[in-house]
Design a protein around this motif. Structure first.
Motif, PDB file in Angstrom:
ATOM      1  N   ILE A   1      -3.696 -12.375  -8.296  1.00  0.00           N
ATOM      2  CA  ILE A   1      -2.619 -11.448  -8.600  1.00  0.00           C
ATOM      3  C   ILE A   1      -3.094 -11.041 -10.143  1.00  0.00           C
ATOM      4  CG2 ILE A   1      -0.385 -11.335  -9.417  1.00  0.00           C
ATOM      5  CD1 ILE A   1       0.167 -13.254  -7.124  1.00  0.00           C
ATOM      6  N   HIS A   2      -3.707 -11.938 -11.084  1.00  0.00           N
ATOM      7  CA  HIS A   2      -4.131 -11.427 -12.337  1.00  0.00           C
ATOM      8  C   HIS A   2      -5.403 -10.489 -12.273  1.00  0.00           C
ATOM      9  CE1 HIS A   2      -1.931 -14.637 -14.985  1.00  0.00           C
ATOM     10  NE2 HIS A   2      -0.961 -14.298 -13.984  1.00  0.00           N
ATOM     11  N   TRP A   3      -6.171 -10.658 -11.380  1.00  0.00           N
ATOM     12  CA  TRP A   3      -7.318  -9.930 -11.060  1.00  0.00           C
ATOM     13  C   TRP A   3      -6.761  -8.367 -10.929  1.00  0.00           C
ATOM     14  CZ3 TRP A   3      -9.165  -6.990  -7.420  1.00  0.00           C
ATOM     15  CH2 TRP A   3     -10.494  -6.484  -7.458  1.00  0.00           C
ATOM     16  N   ILE A   4      -5.764  -8.522 -10.084  1.00  0.00           N
ATOM     17  CA  ILE A   4      -5.280  -7.221  -9.267  1.00  0.00           C
ATOM     18  C   ILE A   4      -4.721  -6.665 -10.354  1.00  0.00           C
ATOM     19  CG2 ILE A   4      -3.663  -6.254  -7.885  1.00  0.00           C
ATOM     20  CD1 ILE A   4      -4.274  -8.488  -6.006  1.00  0.00           C
ATOM     21  N   ALA A   5      -3.987  -7.077 -11.181  1.00  0.00           N
ATOM     22  CA  ALA A   5      -2.777  -6.509 -12.380  1.00  0.00           C
ATOM     23  C   ALA A   5      -3.806  -6.020 -13.507  1.00  0.00           C
ATOM     24  CB  ALA A   5      -2.080  -7.709 -12.921  1.00  0.00           C
ATOM     25  N   GLY A   6      -4.921  -6.572 -13.754  1.00  0.00           N
ATOM     26  CA  GLY A   6      -5.824  -6.216 -14.866  1.00  0.00           C
ATOM     27  C   GLY A   6      -6.647  -5.065 -14.366  1.00  0.00           C
ATOM     28  N   PHE A   7      -7.081  -5.089 -13.131  1.00  0.00           N
ATOM     29  CA  PHE A   7      -7.921  -4.131 -12.659  1.00  0.00           C
ATOM     30  C   PHE A   7      -7.113  -2.685 -12.568  1.00  0.00           C
ATOM     31  CE2 PHE A   7     -10.290  -2.115  -8.877  1.00  0.00           C
ATOM     32  CZ  PHE A   7     -11.199  -1.507  -9.799  1.00  0.00           C
ATOM     33  N   LEU A   8      -5.750  -2.714 -12.141  1.00  0.00           N
ATOM     34  CA  LEU A   8      -4.987  -1.615 -11.886  1.00  0.00           C
ATOM     35  C   LEU A   8      -4.437  -0.986 -13.250  1.00  0.00           C
ATOM     36  CD1 LEU A   8      -5.331  -2.245  -8.927  1.00  0.00           C
ATOM     37  CD2 LEU A   8      -2.672  -1.813  -8.650  1.00  0.00           C
ATOM     38  N   ASP A   9      -4.215  -2.175 -14.272  1.00  0.00           N
ATOM     39  CA  ASP A   9      -3.910  -1.877 -15.593  1.00  0.00           C
ATOM     40  C   ASP A   9      -4.904  -0.925 -16.191  1.00  0.00           C
ATOM     41  OD1 ASP A   9      -2.245  -1.380 -17.736  1.00  0.00           O
ATOM     42  OD2 ASP A   9      -2.312  -3.391 -18.415  1.00  0.00           O
ATOM     43  N   GLY A  10      -6.116  -1.120 -16.117  1.00  0.00           N
ATOM     44  CA  GLY A  10      -7.122  -0.342 -16.593  1.00  0.00           C
ATOM     45  C   GLY A  10      -7.882   0.564 -16.048  1.00  0.00           C
ATOM     46  N   GLU A  11      -7.513   0.738 -14.606  1.00  0.00           N
ATOM     47  CA  GLU A  11      -8.313   1.764 -13.965  1.00  0.00           C
ATOM     48  C   GLU A  11      -7.469   2.673 -12.956  1.00  0.00           C
ATOM     49  OE1 GLU A  11     -11.555   2.251 -14.181  1.00  0.00           O
ATOM     50  OE2 GLU A  11     -11.713   0.646 -15.594  1.00  0.00           O
ATOM     51  N   ALA A  12      -6.319   2.309 -12.797  1.00  0.00           N
ATOM     52  CA  ALA A  12      -5.411   3.020 -11.484  1.00  0.00           C
ATOM     53  C   ALA A  12      -4.742   4.179 -12.025  1.00  0.00           C
ATOM     54  CB  ALA A  12      -4.474   2.042 -10.895  1.00  0.00           C
ATOM     55  N   ALA A  13      -4.541   5.129 -11.171  1.00  0.00           N
ATOM     56  CA  ALA A  13      -3.563   6.080 -11.258  1.00  0.00           C
ATOM     57  C   ALA A  13      -2.423   5.698 -10.373  1.00  0.00           C
ATOM     58  CB  ALA A  13      -4.123   7.490 -10.949  1.00  0.00           C
ATOM     59  N   LEU A  14      -1.226   5.657 -10.823  1.00  0.00           N
ATOM     60  CA  LEU A  14      -0.159   5.209 -10.245  1.00  0.00           C
ATOM     61  C   LEU A  14       0.854   6.606 -10.238  1.00  0.00           C
ATOM     62  CD1 LEU A  14       0.591   2.108 -11.947  1.00  0.00           C
ATOM     63  CD2 LEU A  14      -0.726   2.273  -9.874  1.00  0.00           C
ATOM     64  N   THR A  15       1.142   7.332  -9.020  1.00  0.00           N
ATOM     65  CA  THR A  15       1.615   8.421  -8.986  1.00  0.00           C
ATOM     66  C   THR A  15       2.549   8.698  -7.915  1.00  0.00           C
ATOM     67  OG1 THR A  15      -0.454   9.626  -7.761  1.00  0.00           O
ATOM     68  CG2 THR A  15      -0.219   9.493 -10.335  1.00  0.00           C
ATOM     69  N   MET A  16       3.356   9.754  -7.630  1.00  0.00           N
ATOM     70  CA  MET A  16       3.741  10.061  -6.418  1.00  0.00           C
ATOM     71  C   MET A  16       3.105  11.222  -5.916  1.00  0.00           C
ATOM     72  SD  MET A  16       6.565   8.462  -5.651  1.00  0.00           S
ATOM     73  CE  MET A  16       7.439   9.530  -4.626  1.00  0.00           C
ATOM     74  N   ASN A  17       2.673  11.147  -4.661  1.00  0.00           N
ATOM     75  CA  ASN A  17       2.219  12.269  -3.903  1.00  0.00           C
ATOM     76  C   ASN A  17       2.960  12.778  -2.645  1.00  0.00           C
ATOM     77  OD1 ASN A  17       0.370  13.883  -2.377  1.00  0.00           O
ATOM     78  ND2 ASN A  17      -0.601  12.186  -1.062  1.00  0.00           N
ATOM     79  N   ILE A  18       3.756  13.749  -3.215  1.00  0.00           N
ATOM     80  CA  ILE A  18       4.943  14.432  -2.346  1.00  0.00           C
ATOM     81  C   ILE A  18       6.111  13.353  -2.510  1.00  0.00           C
ATOM     82  CG2 ILE A  18       5.573  15.548   0.034  1.00  0.00           C
ATOM     83  CD1 ILE A  18       2.909  16.393   0.389  1.00  0.00           C
ATOM     84  N   LYS A  19       6.311  12.905  -1.198  1.00  0.00           N
ATOM     85  CA  LYS A  19       7.471  11.782  -1.340  1.00  0.00           C
ATOM     86  C   LYS A  19       6.704  10.413  -1.160  1.00  0.00           C
ATOM     87  CE  LYS A  19      11.091  14.524   0.333  1.00  0.00           C
ATOM     88  NZ  LYS A  19      12.351  14.716   1.005  1.00  0.00           N
ATOM     89  N   SER A  20       5.487  10.014  -1.343  1.00  0.00           N
ATOM     90  CA  SER A  20       5.070   8.874  -1.102  1.00  0.00           C
ATOM     91  C   SER A  20       4.317   8.285  -2.520  1.00  0.00           C
ATOM     92  CB  SER A  20       3.973   8.884   0.058  1.00  0.00           C
ATOM     93  OG  SER A  20       3.217   7.544   0.154  1.00  0.00           O
ATOM     94  N   PRO A  21       4.582   7.010  -2.841  1.00  0.00           N
ATOM     95  CA  PRO A  21       4.072   6.484  -3.821  1.00  0.00           C
ATOM     96  C   PRO A  21       2.535   6.376  -3.488  1.00  0.00           C
ATOM     97  CG  PRO A  21       5.349   4.728  -2.864  1.00  0.00           C
ATOM     98  CD  PRO A  21       5.613   6.216  -2.146  1.00  0.00           C
ATOM     99  N   ARG A  22       1.655   6.286  -4.552  1.00  0.00           N
ATOM    100  CA  ARG A  22       0.465   6.227  -4.446  1.00  0.00           C
ATOM    101  C   ARG A  22      -0.457   5.443  -5.470  1.00  0.00           C
ATOM    102  NH1 ARG A  22      -3.156  11.328  -2.687  1.00  0.00           N
ATOM    103  NH2 ARG A  22      -5.054  10.749  -3.951  1.00  0.00           N
ATOM    104  N   ILE A  23      -1.494   4.599  -5.143  1.00  0.00           N
ATOM    105  CA  ILE A  23      -2.361   3.992  -6.219  1.00  0.00           C
ATOM    106  C   ILE A  23      -3.429   4.736  -5.789  1.00  0.00           C
ATOM    107  CG2 ILE A  23      -3.186   1.880  -6.942  1.00  0.00           C
ATOM    108  CD1 ILE A  23      -0.731   0.644  -6.054  1.00  0.00           C
ATOM    109  N   GLN A  24      -4.379   5.037  -6.753  1.00  0.00           N
ATOM    110  CA  GLN A  24      -5.638   5.506  -6.496  1.00  0.00           C
ATOM    111  C   GLN A  24      -6.581   5.156  -7.744  1.00  0.00           C
ATOM    112  OE1 GLN A  24      -6.199   9.526  -6.208  1.00  0.00           O
ATOM    113  NE2 GLN A  24      -8.435   9.590  -6.027  1.00  0.00           N
ATOM    114  N   ILE A  25      -7.693   4.289  -7.492  1.00  0.00           N
ATOM    115  CA  ILE A  25      -8.849   4.036  -8.151  1.00  0.00           C
ATOM    116  C   ILE A  25     -10.139   4.681  -7.874  1.00  0.00           C
ATOM    117  CG2 ILE A  25     -10.048   1.892  -9.270  1.00  0.00           C
ATOM    118  CD1 ILE A  25      -7.415   0.337  -8.449  1.00  0.00           C
TER     119      ILE A  25
END
Length: 141
Positions: A8-32
């Motif tokens: 969980i800490h690895w996921i959090a660190g990776f996403l905090d540093g690298e991810a785009a957290l957005t909405m795609n039309i009506k759907s939440p989206r994570i992209q790295i």
């Protein structure tokens, strides 16, 4: 899926540093996007989603992009929220609030539904009883 605290800490660190957290039309989206797909494959193995090569600019390395949307993306955001930086927490808040206000459509009302609510519940009960996800998925198409 069972995650250790380290996962969980690895996921959090990776996403905090690298991810785009957005909405795609009506759907939440994570992209790295990464040059090395190793970490993206780890995320796909845990959560699903897709990995696709991105067309590189002239003179740059080949890149790969992992994308995960819908309730799975929301699940990750909820799971790692307390471990994220203030800026990422704001992004998660914005995505979750937008999704809840404008885009959260569940069950038979969702435009991409393939099973009725009763069929989905029966499938989840089979999985809870110990049947493999793959077996259940194959049996319901």
């Amino acid at each position: 899926m069972h995650f250790t605290c380290a996962d969980i800490h690895w996921i959090a660190g990776f996403l905090d540093g690298e991810a785009a957290l957005t909405m795609n039309i009506k759907s939440p989206r994570i992209q790295i996007t990464q040059a090395d797909p190793f970490a993206l494959e780890k995320l796909r193995n845990w959560w699903g989603g897709t990995i696709a090569p991105k067309k590189p600019n002239i003179g740059t390395k080949r890149l790969f992009s992992w994308v995960l949307g819908g309730s799975s993306a929301i699940g990750i955001m909820y799971m790692i929220y307390d471990l994220m930086s203030p800026r990422r927490k704001q992004q998660i808040d914005r995505v979750v609030n937008t999704w809840q206000t404008n885009g959260a459509v569940y069950g038979e009302g969702h435009y991409r539904v393939t099973q009725s609510d009763d069929e989905a519940l029966a499938a989840m009960q089979r999985i809870s009883a110990g049947e493999s996800i793959t077996s259940v998925a194959k049996s319901i198409g």
